[in-house]
Enzyme design. Structure first.
Site, PDB file in Angstrom:
ATOM      1  CE  LYS A 108      -4.482   0.938   0.217  1.00 39.02           C
ATOM      2  NZ  LYS A 108      -5.587   0.090  -0.291  1.00 39.02           N
TER       3      LYS A 108
HETATM    4  P1  NAD Z   1     -13.548   7.484  -2.336  1.00 42.61           P
HETATM    5  O1  NAD Z   1     -12.582   8.545  -1.964  1.00 42.61           O
HETATM    6  O2  NAD Z   1     -14.015   7.369  -3.745  1.00 42.61           O
HETATM    7  O3  NAD Z   1     -14.872   7.605  -1.442  1.00 42.61           O
HETATM    8  C1  NAD Z   1     -14.853   7.693  -0.050  1.00 42.61           C
HETATM    9  C2  NAD Z   1     -16.223   8.189   0.387  1.00 42.61           C
HETATM   10  O4  NAD Z   1     -16.285   8.185   1.806  1.00 42.61           O
HETATM   11  C3  NAD Z   1     -16.551   9.615  -0.048  1.00 42.61           C
HETATM   12  O5  NAD Z   1     -17.916   9.703  -0.392  1.00 42.61           O
HETATM   13  C4  NAD Z   1     -16.283  10.423   1.221  1.00 42.61           C
HETATM   14  O6  NAD Z   1     -17.000  11.652   1.265  1.00 42.61           O
HETATM   15  C5  NAD Z   1     -16.777   9.437   2.247  1.00 42.61           C
HETATM   16  N1  NAD Z   1     -16.300   9.689   3.604  1.00 42.61           N
HETATM   17  C6  NAD Z   1     -15.064  10.058   4.020  1.00 42.61           C
HETATM   18  N2  NAD Z   1     -15.050  10.196   5.354  1.00 42.61           N
HETATM   19  C7  NAD Z   1     -16.305   9.894   5.778  1.00 42.61           C
HETATM   20  C8  NAD Z   1     -16.939   9.842   7.042  1.00 42.61           C
HETATM   21  N3  NAD Z   1     -16.260  10.156   8.154  1.00 42.61           N
HETATM   22  N4  NAD Z   1     -18.236   9.503   7.113  1.00 42.61           N
HETATM   23  C9  NAD Z   1     -18.923   9.189   5.992  1.00 42.61           C
HETATM   24  N5  NAD Z   1     -18.379   9.209   4.767  1.00 42.61           N
HETATM   25  C10 NAD Z   1     -17.096   9.556   4.668  1.00 42.61           C
HETATM   26  O7  NAD Z   1     -12.894   6.126  -1.831  1.00 42.61           O
HETATM   27  P2  NAD Z   1     -13.217   4.650  -2.312  1.00 42.61           P
HETATM   28  O8  NAD Z   1     -12.260   4.289  -3.386  1.00 42.61           O
HETATM   29  O9  NAD Z   1     -14.669   4.502  -2.528  1.00 42.61           O
HETATM   30  O10 NAD Z   1     -12.773   3.821  -1.032  1.00 42.61           O
HETATM   31  C11 NAD Z   1     -13.613   3.659   0.094  1.00 42.61           C
HETATM   32  C12 NAD Z   1     -13.072   2.527   0.961  1.00 42.61           C
HETATM   33  O11 NAD Z   1     -13.013   1.321   0.198  1.00 42.61           O
HETATM   34  C13 NAD Z   1     -11.653   2.727   1.500  1.00 42.61           C
HETATM   35  O12 NAD Z   1     -11.571   2.102   2.765  1.00 42.61           O
HETATM   36  C14 NAD Z   1     -10.790   1.986   0.506  1.00 42.61           C
HETATM   37  O13 NAD Z   1      -9.549   1.580   1.048  1.00 42.61           O
HETATM   38  C15 NAD Z   1     -11.691   0.794   0.219  1.00 42.61           C
HETATM   39  N6  NAD Z   1     -11.420   0.124  -1.053  1.00 42.61           N
HETATM   40  C16 NAD Z   1     -11.477   0.788  -2.232  1.00 42.61           C
HETATM   41  C17 NAD Z   1     -11.252   0.096  -3.425  1.00 42.61           C
HETATM   42  C18 NAD Z   1     -11.373   0.768  -4.761  1.00 42.61           C
HETATM   43  O14 NAD Z   1     -11.286   0.055  -5.789  1.00 42.61           O
HETATM   44  N7  NAD Z   1     -11.613   2.057  -4.842  1.00 42.61           N
HETATM   45  C19 NAD Z   1     -10.929  -1.261  -3.394  1.00 42.61           C
HETATM   46  C20 NAD Z   1     -10.898  -1.917  -2.161  1.00 42.61           C
HETATM   47  C21 NAD Z   1     -11.134  -1.203  -1.006  1.00 42.61           C
END
Ligand code: NAD
Length: 416
Positions: A108
């Site tokens: 990561k």
């Molecule tokens: P992103 O940045 O696209 O979205 C994150 C969302 O969470 C946004 O809507 C943001 O406003 C919201 N957010 C942030 N803090 C918050 C809070 N305190 N309360 C409520 N909402 C909040 O990120 P993403 O890519 O969707 O990733 C989200 C999670 O999924 C992370 O933990 C990431 O590690 C995990 N993840 C993502 C992927 C991927 O392909 N993008 C793959 C596996 C895991």
């Protein structure tokens, strides 16, 4: 080991790893070897900001374990992306790639910055400098970054371009790229699609009707919004979603197409006319069939786990339930489908993207989505069968399968 109420994210992942080792009878020396990350790089990233100031950011790339293939994992841009959190996320990638059986290790990266407060020029400068600083340890057969919170396909395009300046055209060095640069169809949607596939599978096993089942999603970014989209298409009722600004609720189900129009003009879910505004705390505590935390780590913890009224928690985000929170959920009979299974769709389609880049042979979307479903459903069934056989939680089963694969791969290559 710390008390479970106060564990850091890396201590939490290590606890799950240790429990799996106890169950599998893994020797102490092998545990120590795996638990210690293979390599940790910390870099200084000076960026000339638009106002003329020189700002110095700190970035990390942590490679946890490479026994099963090149290191693989996202890059996070967030003010709280510190070494401890990146280390935990790197370890989780080792277990995630092993669980779904794709030939990668775990890594990561992250930069402590607030991308929402930076211009596109500043973000490009930061990304290029970060990429040059870690270019010695990444590569198509070494370590392949991808997007995570605060980064996207544009970030990957800049990383690919900065890497190419020194190493030549190498699209397979990053995944999650724009389609025009060798990205894979279906990659953007893959994690959310996987969340929805996992809910469909577990709903069948638990005799929960998908039609009209109530879904609550915390975090409406890449993962949360696509998960909501596919669940809505499957007949579920997505009744509440939220972002960092707060949540919205409509007991009849949200109109997601209208919500998209609202978000395109305001940049947030709150203030949507087709729903009432609620707080993020209230959203987590709503009665529903499936609660999908899809924002950041630590959303469900010792302070709020007793108030969760979902039938099941499905971890769209990484580490959204703390060990203390999960212990309370377990006592209350609320099962938790774990991150390493639920959100593995992203890294799985990243794997397909890497394969397509190496072979210079693009796949059509049906092939991507079909192969994704096959891999995730197989992983789900292995976890479910282990739960039934060993009478353990979904998380313990997922870790047990993953740890066993990594231990075997490591031992077969010979210990020092
Ligand atoms: P992103 O940045 O696209 O979205 C994150 C969302 O969470 C946004 O809507 C943001 O406003 C919201 N957010 C942030 N803090 C918050 C809070 N305190 N309360 C409520 N909402 C909040 O990120 P993403 O890519 O969707 O990733 C989200 C999670 O999924 C992370 O933990 C990431 O590690 C995990 N993840 C993502 C992927 C991927 O392909 N993008 C793959 C596996 C895991």
């Amino acid at each position: 080991m710390a008390n479970i109420a106060e564990m850091t994210p890396f201590q939490a992942v290590t606890r799950y790893f240790d429990q799996a080792c106890d169950q599998l009878g893994v020797r102490d020396e092998v545990r120590n070897l795996i638990c210690t990350p293979d390599r940790e790089m910390r870099v200084e990233i000076p960026v000339r900001m638009d106002n003329g100031d020189l700002e110095v950011f700190i970035g990390y790339r942590i490679q946890h374990n490479g026994s099963r293939g090149p290191y693989k994992g996202g890059v996070r841009y967030h003010p709280e992306a510190d070494e401890e959190e990146i280390r935990a996320l790197a370890a989780l990638m080792t277990w995630k790639t092993a669980l779904v059986g794709i030939p990668f290790g775990g890594a990561k990266g992250g930069v402590q910055c607030d991308p929402r407060k930076m211009s596109a020029r500043e973000l490009q400068a930061l990304t290029r400098r970060f990429t040059r600083s870690i270019s010695q340890i990444i590569g198509v057969n070494r370590d392949i970054p991808a997007p995570d919170v605060g980064t996207n396909s544009q970030t990957m395009a800049w990383m690919m371009s900065a890497y190419a300046e020194e190493n030549g055209y190498t699209p397979g060095v990053v995944t999650g790229k724009p389609l025009e640069l060798g990205g894979s169809g279906g990659r953007e949607q893959a994690t959310g699609r996987g969340v929805s596939l996992m809910i469909k599978e577990v709903a069948k096993d638990l005799n929960i009707e998908m039609d009209h089942s109530k879904i609550v999603v915390q975090g409406y970014g890449n993962v949360g919004s696509w998960a909501a989209h596919y669940l809505d298409q499957s007949g579920c009722n997505v009744v509440a979603v939220s972002d960092v600004n707060g949540g919205i609720h409509n007991s009849q189900g949200l109109d997601l197409a209208q919500l998209k129009t609202h978000m395109d003009s305001t940049g947030t879910v709150i203030g949507f006319k087709g729903a009432e505004d609620i707080t993020n705390d209230a959203l987590l505590e709503m009665e529903c069939d499936f609660l999908v935390p899809a924002a950041l780590g630590g959303a469900i913890h010792i302070g709020n786990a007793a108030k969760i009224r979902a039938r099941m928690v499905v971890e769209g985000a990484n580490n959204p339930v703390t060990p203390g929170g999960e212990a309370i959920l377990n006592d209350r009979g609320v099962p938790c489908l774990p991150d390493l299974l639920v959100n593995a769709g992203g890294v799985t389609v990243s794997y397909f993207e890497w394969v397509q880049n190496i072979q210079r042979f693009p796949w059509d979307l049906d092939r991507v989505n079909g192969a994704l479903e096959e891999i995730l459903v197989r992983a789900y069934r292995e976890v479910r069968d282990t739960v039934a056989k060993d009478k353990i939680t979904y998380r313990a089963a997922a870790f047990s399968i993953a740890v066993d694969r990594v231990v075997k791969a490591l031992e077969l290559q010979g210990l020092p």
